[in-house]
Scaffold this motif. Structure first.
Motif, PDB file in Angstrom:
ATOM      1  N   VAL A 172      40.162  25.500  36.871  1.00  0.00           N
ATOM      2  CA  VAL A 172      40.583  26.852  36.046  1.00  0.00           C
ATOM      3  C   VAL A 172      41.590  27.438  35.864  1.00  0.00           C
ATOM      4  CG1 VAL A 172      37.649  26.685  36.910  1.00  0.00           C
ATOM      5  CG2 VAL A 172      39.662  28.068  38.260  1.00  0.00           C
ATOM      6  N   LYS A 173      42.458  27.214  36.917  1.00  0.00           N
ATOM      7  CA  LYS A 173      43.910  28.376  37.098  1.00  0.00           C
ATOM      8  C   LYS A 173      44.007  27.846  35.359  1.00  0.00           C
ATOM      9  CE  LYS A 173      48.214  28.309  38.351  1.00  0.00           C
ATOM     10  NZ  LYS A 173      49.563  27.682  39.441  1.00  0.00           N
ATOM     11  N   GLY A 174      44.173  28.880  34.876  1.00  0.00           N
ATOM     12  CA  GLY A 174      44.955  30.003  33.453  1.00  0.00           C
ATOM     13  C   GLY A 174      43.982  29.187  32.665  1.00  0.00           C
ATOM     14  N   LYS A 175      42.543  29.118  32.831  1.00  0.00           N
ATOM     15  CA  LYS A 175      41.656  29.437  31.471  1.00  0.00           C
ATOM     16  C   LYS A 175      40.617  29.809  31.181  1.00  0.00           C
ATOM     17  CE  LYS A 175      43.250  24.835  31.524  1.00  0.00           C
ATOM     18  NZ  LYS A 175      42.447  22.996  31.861  1.00  0.00           N
ATOM     19  N   CYS A 176      40.057  29.887  29.953  1.00  0.00           N
ATOM     20  CA  CYS A 176      39.168  31.318  30.193  1.00  0.00           C
ATOM     21  C   CYS A 176      37.520  30.442  30.658  1.00  0.00           C
ATOM     22  CB  CYS A 176      38.669  31.921  28.431  1.00  0.00           C
ATOM     23  SG  CYS A 176      40.499  31.771  28.414  1.00  0.00           S
ATOM     24  N   LEU A 177      36.765  30.046  31.174  1.00  0.00           N
ATOM     25  CA  LEU A 177      35.425  30.408  31.222  1.00  0.00           C
ATOM     26  C   LEU A 177      34.404  30.430  30.336  1.00  0.00           C
ATOM     27  CD1 LEU A 177      36.019  30.389  35.252  1.00  0.00           C
ATOM     28  CD2 LEU A 177      37.028  28.530  34.123  1.00  0.00           C
ATOM     29  N   ARG A 178      33.100  29.568  30.228  1.00  0.00           N
ATOM     30  CA  ARG A 178      32.586  30.099  29.554  1.00  0.00           C
ATOM     31  C   ARG A 178      30.598  29.893  30.861  1.00  0.00           C
ATOM     32  NH1 ARG A 178      28.557  27.063  26.211  1.00  0.00           N
ATOM     33  NH2 ARG A 178      26.507  28.142  24.783  1.00  0.00           N
ATOM     34  N   VAL A 179      30.689  30.939  31.231  1.00  0.00           N
ATOM     35  CA  VAL A 179      29.915  30.930  31.748  1.00  0.00           C
ATOM     36  C   VAL A 179      28.122  31.680  31.054  1.00  0.00           C
ATOM     37  CG1 VAL A 179      29.473  32.889  33.903  1.00  0.00           C
ATOM     38  CG2 VAL A 179      31.647  32.299  33.703  1.00  0.00           C
ATOM     39  N   LEU A 180      27.418  30.630  32.085  1.00  0.00           N
ATOM     40  CA  LEU A 180      25.840  30.741  30.997  1.00  0.00           C
ATOM     41  C   LEU A 180      25.095  31.306  32.546  1.00  0.00           C
ATOM     42  CD1 LEU A 180      25.381  27.443  29.725  1.00  0.00           C
ATOM     43  CD2 LEU A 180      26.574  29.542  28.158  1.00  0.00           C
ATOM     44  N   VAL A 181      24.678  32.983  32.893  1.00  0.00           N
ATOM     45  CA  VAL A 181      23.862  33.331  33.547  1.00  0.00           C
ATOM     46  C   VAL A 181      22.480  32.941  33.672  1.00  0.00           C
ATOM     47  CG1 VAL A 181      23.504  35.000  35.102  1.00  0.00           C
ATOM     48  CG2 VAL A 181      25.994  34.874  33.982  1.00  0.00           C
TER      49      VAL A 181
END
Length: 270
Positions: A172-181
């Motif tokens: 994940v370093k330096g990456k944008c994440l998609r978070v599904l809650v």
């Protein structure tokens, strides 16, 4: 990462051509290993594995085969989703915990952040303006307690804890994440699926043997299956014959801490 020349033996020239033709070219050791394996699939297994070992690339049995990428539509049960800013490696606490940030200027993203976290963020900013850094740090701790988890990785002080953190950092370093809650657990923490570059982070960590399936909070059969795949390959923490479960380790160490406190209290009362 790998250096070949036109004077190299035929199999190396074949790799050089495949490397140049790859769009995009391999960027990670795993991607490079897959290119080598696919290009030399007609060669002897021992020769291919020897080449991978020489260049420090993952061997075939350690590579994970991922399922389909991130879902286009939201899966059943997801309450909301958001995108994060690029992840700072310093914000990764361990193999299953990190602090993520979203844009407060983007209504779509900020509207998905729990109200109490938004209020705390404003309070922390105000405290920093007032140079009350003690208060700001305390509020920051409150904010990061709203973590996301669906797996359980070894704690940093446990065997394979350092490796689990390093693996998550690499993903994940330096990456944008998609978070599904999906919601919150009994401790008020958000339960979510996390995707990075279209890859399911929990799947990666389970298949590489750096996390346990936390069945108490998630009974999806695929998570159990991915854990068993890593167990069968004896990768990551499964290289150990009897790895300790992180929730049992925490419980045991919590009891030790309580005993130390009681002993201290007794000695002070004397």
């Amino acid at each position: 990462m790998i250096s070949f020349t036109s004077r190299s033996p035929p199999r190396y020239r074949k790799l050089l051509e495949a490397w140049r033709a790859a769009k995009p070219p391999p960027k990670t050791p795993e991607e490079a290993a897959r290119l080598v394996i696919e290009t030399l699939k007609r060669h002897q297994k021992a020769d291919v594995e020897g080449l991978l070992a020489f260049y420090g690339l993952p061997l075939p049995h350690t590579l994970v085969q991922l399922t389909a990428g991130a879902p286009i539509s939201l899966p059943a049960g997801v309450k909301y989703e958001f995108q994060t800013f690029p992840v700072d490696s310093r914000a990764i606490a361990d193999g299953d915990g990190m602090t993520v940030y979203v844009s407060t200027t983007d209504p779509r993203e900020s509207s998905c952040v729990p109200r109490e976290v938004q209020v705390a963020a404003v309070q922390r900013s105000q405290a920093r303006v007032e140079k009350n850094y003690t208060k700001a740090d305390a509020i920051h701790e409150k904010i990061i307690e709203s973590g996301y988890r669906g797996i359980d990785a070894p704690e940093n002080a446990m065997p394979y804890g350092k490796e689990a953190k390093e693996e998550l950092t690499k993903i994940v370093k330096g990456k944008c994440l998609r978070v599904l809650v999906y919601g919150e657990d009994q401790y008020g923490r958000c339960v979510a699926d996390i995707y990075c570059d279209g890859k399911f982070v929990q799947e990666l960590m389970l298949k590489k043997g750096f996390a346990w399936h936390y069945a108490t909070y998630d009974q999806r059969p695929e998570l159990a299956r991915w854990e068993k795949e890593a167990q069968a390959k004896r990768v990551g923490l499964w290289a150990s014959s009897n790895p300790e479960k992180p929730w049992e380790w925490r419980k045991k160490n919590k009891k030790k801490g309580q005993k130390r406190i009681r002993r201290k209290d007794k000695s002070e009362s004397r």
